[in-house]
Design a protein around this motif. Structure first.
Motif, PDB file in Angstrom:
ATOM      1  N   THR A  93       0.802  -1.220   0.000  1.00  0.00           N
ATOM      2  CA  THR A  93       0.000   0.000   0.000  1.00  0.00           C
ATOM      3  C   THR A  93       0.834   1.269   0.000  1.00  0.00           C
ATOM      4  OG1 THR A  93      -0.175  -0.015   2.403  1.00  0.00           O
ATOM      5  CG2 THR A  93      -1.894  -1.168   1.167  1.00  0.00           C
ATOM      6  N   LEU A  94       2.101   1.161   0.371  1.00  0.00           N
ATOM      7  CA  LEU A  94       2.968   2.346   0.374  1.00  0.00           C
ATOM      8  C   LEU A  94       3.570   2.591  -1.010  1.00  0.00           C
ATOM      9  CD1 LEU A  94       4.669   1.871   3.852  1.00  0.00           C
ATOM     10  CD2 LEU A  94       2.556   3.086   3.279  1.00  0.00           C
ATOM     11  N   ASN A  95       3.481   1.586  -1.884  1.00  0.00           N
ATOM     12  CA  ASN A  95       3.907   1.702  -3.285  1.00  0.00           C
ATOM     13  C   ASN A  95       2.806   1.132  -4.172  1.00  0.00           C
ATOM     14  OD1 ASN A  95       6.711   2.672  -2.900  1.00  0.00           O
ATOM     15  ND2 ASN A  95       6.870   0.758  -1.769  1.00  0.00           N
ATOM     16  N   PRO A  96       1.653   1.809  -4.210  1.00  0.00           N
ATOM     17  CA  PRO A  96       0.501   1.267  -4.942  1.00  0.00           C
ATOM     18  C   PRO A  96       0.690   1.333  -6.455  1.00  0.00           C
ATOM     19  CG  PRO A  96       0.025   3.476  -4.169  1.00  0.00           C
ATOM     20  CD  PRO A  96       1.379   3.116  -3.611  1.00  0.00           C
ATOM     21  N   PRO A  97      -0.121   0.547  -7.178  1.00  0.00           N
ATOM     22  CA  PRO A  97      -0.033   0.570  -8.642  1.00  0.00           C
ATOM     23  C   PRO A  97      -0.313   1.947  -9.239  1.00  0.00           C
ATOM     24  CG  PRO A  97      -1.451  -1.233  -7.904  1.00  0.00           C
ATOM     25  CD  PRO A  97      -1.098  -0.429  -6.699  1.00  0.00           C
ATOM     26  N   LEU A  98      -1.129   2.762  -8.540  1.00  0.00           N
ATOM     27  CA  LEU A  98      -1.457   4.101  -9.026  1.00  0.00           C
ATOM     28  C   LEU A  98      -1.053   5.138  -7.975  1.00  0.00           C
ATOM     29  CD1 LEU A  98      -5.050   3.526 -10.456  1.00  0.00           C
ATOM     30  CD2 LEU A  98      -2.889   3.494 -11.694  1.00  0.00           C
ATOM     31  N   GLU A  99      -0.532   6.246  -8.460  1.00  0.00           N
ATOM     32  CA  GLU A  99      -0.165   7.333  -7.557  1.00  0.00           C
ATOM     33  C   GLU A  99      -1.387   7.784  -6.763  1.00  0.00           C
ATOM     34  OE1 GLU A  99       1.529  11.900  -7.738  1.00  0.00           O
ATOM     35  OE2 GLU A  99       1.911  10.585  -9.452  1.00  0.00           O
ATOM     36  N   GLY A 100      -1.251   7.826  -5.456  1.00  0.00           N
ATOM     37  CA  GLY A 100      -2.352   8.243  -4.595  1.00  0.00           C
ATOM     38  C   GLY A 100      -3.102   7.078  -3.982  1.00  0.00           C
ATOM     39  N   GLY A 101      -2.850   5.860  -4.454  1.00  0.00           N
ATOM     40  CA  GLY A 101      -3.504   4.692  -3.888  1.00  0.00           C
ATOM     41  C   GLY A 101      -4.687   4.208  -4.700  1.00  0.00           C
ATOM     42  N   CYS A 102      -5.532   3.442  -4.033  1.00  0.00           N
ATOM     43  CA  CYS A 102      -6.655   2.802  -4.706  1.00  0.00           C
ATOM     44  C   CYS A 102      -7.752   3.814  -5.031  1.00  0.00           C
ATOM     45  CB  CYS A 102      -7.224   1.686  -3.840  1.00  0.00           C
ATOM     46  SG  CYS A 102      -8.617   0.852  -4.630  1.00  0.00           S
ATOM     47  N   PRO A 103      -8.058   4.021  -6.313  1.00  0.00           N
ATOM     48  CA  PRO A 103      -9.088   4.995  -6.674  1.00  0.00           C
ATOM     49  C   PRO A 103     -10.482   4.580  -6.220  1.00  0.00           C
ATOM     50  CG  PRO A 103      -8.368   3.803  -8.612  1.00  0.00           C
ATOM     51  CD  PRO A 103      -7.459   3.404  -7.497  1.00  0.00           C
ATOM     52  N   MET A 104     -10.733   3.282  -6.109  1.00  0.00           N
ATOM     53  CA  MET A 104     -12.053   2.855  -5.644  1.00  0.00           C
ATOM     54  C   MET A 104     -12.281   3.330  -4.211  1.00  0.00           C
ATOM     55  SD  MET A 104     -13.029  -0.797  -7.218  1.00  0.00           S
ATOM     56  CE  MET A 104     -11.632  -1.642  -7.881  1.00  0.00           C
ATOM     57  N   LEU A 105     -11.272   3.186  -3.409  1.00  0.00           N
ATOM     58  CA  LEU A 105     -11.364   3.622  -2.021  1.00  0.00           C
ATOM     59  C   LEU A 105     -11.379   5.148  -1.932  1.00  0.00           C
ATOM     60  CD1 LEU A 105     -11.379   2.483   0.870  1.00  0.00           C
ATOM     61  CD2 LEU A 105      -8.901   2.631   0.834  1.00  0.00           C
ATOM     62  N   ASN A 106     -10.440   5.785  -2.612  1.00  0.00           N
ATOM     63  CA  ASN A 106     -10.338   7.245  -2.549  1.00  0.00           C
ATOM     64  C   ASN A 106     -11.591   7.945  -3.050  1.00  0.00           C
ATOM     65  OD1 ASN A 106      -7.741   6.917  -1.583  1.00  0.00           O
ATOM     66  ND2 ASN A 106      -6.761   7.342  -3.538  1.00  0.00           N
ATOM     67  N   PHE A 107     -12.022   7.601  -4.257  1.00  0.00           N
ATOM     68  CA  PHE A 107     -13.186   8.263  -4.835  1.00  0.00           C
ATOM     69  C   PHE A 107     -14.486   7.782  -4.188  1.00  0.00           C
ATOM     70  CE2 PHE A 107     -10.302   8.558  -8.685  1.00  0.00           C
ATOM     71  CZ  PHE A 107      -9.985   9.886  -8.481  1.00  0.00           C
ATOM     72  N   GLY A 108     -14.502   6.520  -3.785  1.00  0.00           N
ATOM     73  CA  GLY A 108     -15.711   5.964  -3.191  1.00  0.00           C
ATOM     74  C   GLY A 108     -16.118   6.651  -1.907  1.00  0.00           C
ATOM     75  N   MET A 109     -15.162   6.896  -1.052  1.00  0.00           N
ATOM     76  CA  MET A 109     -15.487   7.526   0.222  1.00  0.00           C
ATOM     77  C   MET A 109     -15.911   8.981   0.034  1.00  0.00           C
ATOM     78  SD  MET A 109     -15.346   4.929   1.946  1.00  0.00           S
ATOM     79  CE  MET A 109     -16.148   5.757   3.281  1.00  0.00           C
ATOM     80  N   GLU A 110     -15.367   9.609  -0.981  1.00  0.00           N
ATOM     81  CA  GLU A 110     -15.710  11.012  -1.230  1.00  0.00           C
ATOM     82  C   GLU A 110     -17.037  11.151  -1.978  1.00  0.00           C
ATOM     83  OE1 GLU A 110     -13.756  15.056  -3.118  1.00  0.00           O
ATOM     84  OE2 GLU A 110     -12.675  13.169  -3.357  1.00  0.00           O
ATOM     85  N   ALA A 111     -17.279  10.264  -2.911  1.00  0.00           N
ATOM     86  CA  ALA A 111     -18.418  10.444  -3.818  1.00  0.00           C
ATOM     87  C   ALA A 111     -19.679   9.702  -3.401  1.00  0.00           C
ATOM     88  CB  ALA A 111     -18.025  10.007  -5.228  1.00  0.00           C
ATOM     89  N   ASP A 112     -19.615   8.860  -2.371  1.00  0.00           N
ATOM     90  CA  ASP A 112     -20.788   8.050  -2.049  1.00  0.00           C
ATOM     91  C   ASP A 112     -22.016   8.896  -1.726  1.00  0.00           C
ATOM     92  OD1 ASP A 112     -19.736   8.840   0.441  1.00  0.00           O
ATOM     93  OD2 ASP A 112     -20.417   7.016   1.436  1.00  0.00           O
ATOM     94  N   ASP A 113     -21.807  10.061  -1.144  1.00  0.00           N
ATOM     95  CA  ASP A 113     -22.931  10.941  -0.816  1.00  0.00           C
ATOM     96  C   ASP A 113     -23.002  12.200  -1.669  1.00  0.00           C
ATOM     97  OD1 ASP A 113     -23.832   9.339   1.338  1.00  0.00           O
ATOM     98  OD2 ASP A 113     -22.302  10.198   2.636  1.00  0.00           O
ATOM     99  N   THR A 114     -22.015  12.383  -2.553  1.00  0.00           N
ATOM    100  CA  THR A 114     -21.936  13.668  -3.254  1.00  0.00           C
ATOM    101  C   THR A 114     -22.063  13.592  -4.768  1.00  0.00           C
ATOM    102  OG1 THR A 114     -19.519  13.531  -3.379  1.00  0.00           O
ATOM    103  CG2 THR A 114     -20.460  14.641  -1.443  1.00  0.00           C
ATOM    104  N   ASP A 115     -21.787  12.436  -5.368  1.00  0.00           N
ATOM    105  CA  ASP A 115     -21.783  12.353  -6.831  1.00  0.00           C
ATOM    106  C   ASP A 115     -22.327  10.998  -7.259  1.00  0.00           C
ATOM    107  OD1 ASP A 115     -21.010  12.016  -9.597  1.00  0.00           O
ATOM    108  OD2 ASP A 115     -19.619  13.691  -9.317  1.00  0.00           O
ATOM    109  N   GLU A 116     -23.560  10.977  -7.674  1.00  0.00           N
ATOM    110  CA  GLU A 116     -24.235   9.729  -8.045  1.00  0.00           C
ATOM    111  C   GLU A 116     -23.583   9.070  -9.260  1.00  0.00           C
ATOM    112  OE1 GLU A 116     -26.852   6.541  -7.859  1.00  0.00           O
ATOM    113  OE2 GLU A 116     -26.283   8.042  -6.357  1.00  0.00           O
ATOM    114  N   VAL A 117     -23.060   9.850 -10.182  1.00  0.00           N
ATOM    115  CA  VAL A 117     -22.410   9.278 -11.374  1.00  0.00           C
ATOM    116  C   VAL A 117     -21.175   8.491 -10.962  1.00  0.00           C
ATOM    117  CG1 VAL A 117     -21.204   9.837 -13.530  1.00  0.00           C
ATOM    118  CG2 VAL A 117     -23.320  11.042 -12.935  1.00  0.00           C
ATOM    119  N   ILE A 118     -20.328   9.087 -10.125  1.00  0.00           N
ATOM    120  CA  ILE A 118     -19.117   8.396  -9.677  1.00  0.00           C
ATOM    121  C   ILE A 118     -19.482   7.220  -8.784  1.00  0.00           C
ATOM    122  CG2 ILE A 118     -17.021   8.623  -8.274  1.00  0.00           C
ATOM    123  CD1 ILE A 118     -16.718  11.455  -9.417  1.00  0.00           C
TER     124      ILE A 118
END
Length: 195
Positions: A93-118
């Motif tokens: 997790t300190l050297n993830p495949p994508l810069e910033g880490g897992c996008p599912m986790l990152n975007f999911g926690m932010e968008a679950d209540d704010t962006d229905e498309v995401i």
């Protein structure tokens, strides 16, 4: 690819790490202009607004993550090898495949209540990932590699949830201790279901 399409792809690729690291709300249009070195007008030719760009960035990240995981899994011939490759690809997790880490986790926690498309894009990706993992287990059962009574769907759900939870715990802690425990536990259960 036309010049306009290349420019659009360039904007997505350059701004994607910003969104994945700073979040959608934390990424400003000035941040995007800075990393792309484009004029504001040029940006708005390709994207109506930041929300439009964020939707394209989520698609980009999900595709990149899928490619990274699939590449490693496809190197393996056995179902067990593919499941282990999935775990191993995401375990550091300190050297993830994508810069910033897992996008599912990152975007999911932010968008679950704010962006229905995401939220929908991520839910679809999560369901696909679980279906893919269950499919690997079913192929392993059919090939005689795994026990016939192993519940593929149940384990795929557990595996996905544990890996994502381990990513969160490890990134917050700043070390891979939690992920190492989770990876070891998942691999043990996989081996316990071998024939």
């Amino acid at each position: 690819m036309t010049k306009a399409e290349r420019t659009r792809e360039f904007i997505i690729a350059q701004s994607a790490p910003l969104f994945n690291t700073k979040g959608i709300a934390g990424t400003s249009m000035s941040d995007i202009l800075e990393v792309t070195n484009l004029a504001k007008g040029s940006l708005y030719v390709h994207f109506e607004n930041k929300e439009d760009l964020s939707h394209a960035v989520v698609d980009y990240h999900l595709a990149k993550l899928g490619e990274a995981v699939s590449t490693e899994m496809n190197k393996e011939a056995t179902a067990k090898g593919k499941l282990f490759a999935y775990i191993d690809t995401l375990a550091d997790t300190l050297n993830p495949p994508l810069e910033g880490g897992c996008p599912m986790l990152n975007f999911g926690m932010e968008a679950d209540d704010t962006d229905e498309v995401i939220r929908k894009k991520l839910n679809d990706a999560i369901e696909r990932a679980q279906q893919d993992l269950a499919g690997i287990i079913r192929k392993g059962i059919a090939a005689g590699e795994f026990q016939g009574d192993w519940d593929a769907k149940e384990f795929a759900t557990k595996m996905f949830a544990l890996v994502e939870g381990g990513i969160m715990m490890s990134r917050i802690a700043g070390n891979n201790k939690a992920m190492k425990v989770i990876a070891r536990s998942l691999k043990k259960e996989i081996e316990e279901n071998e024939t």
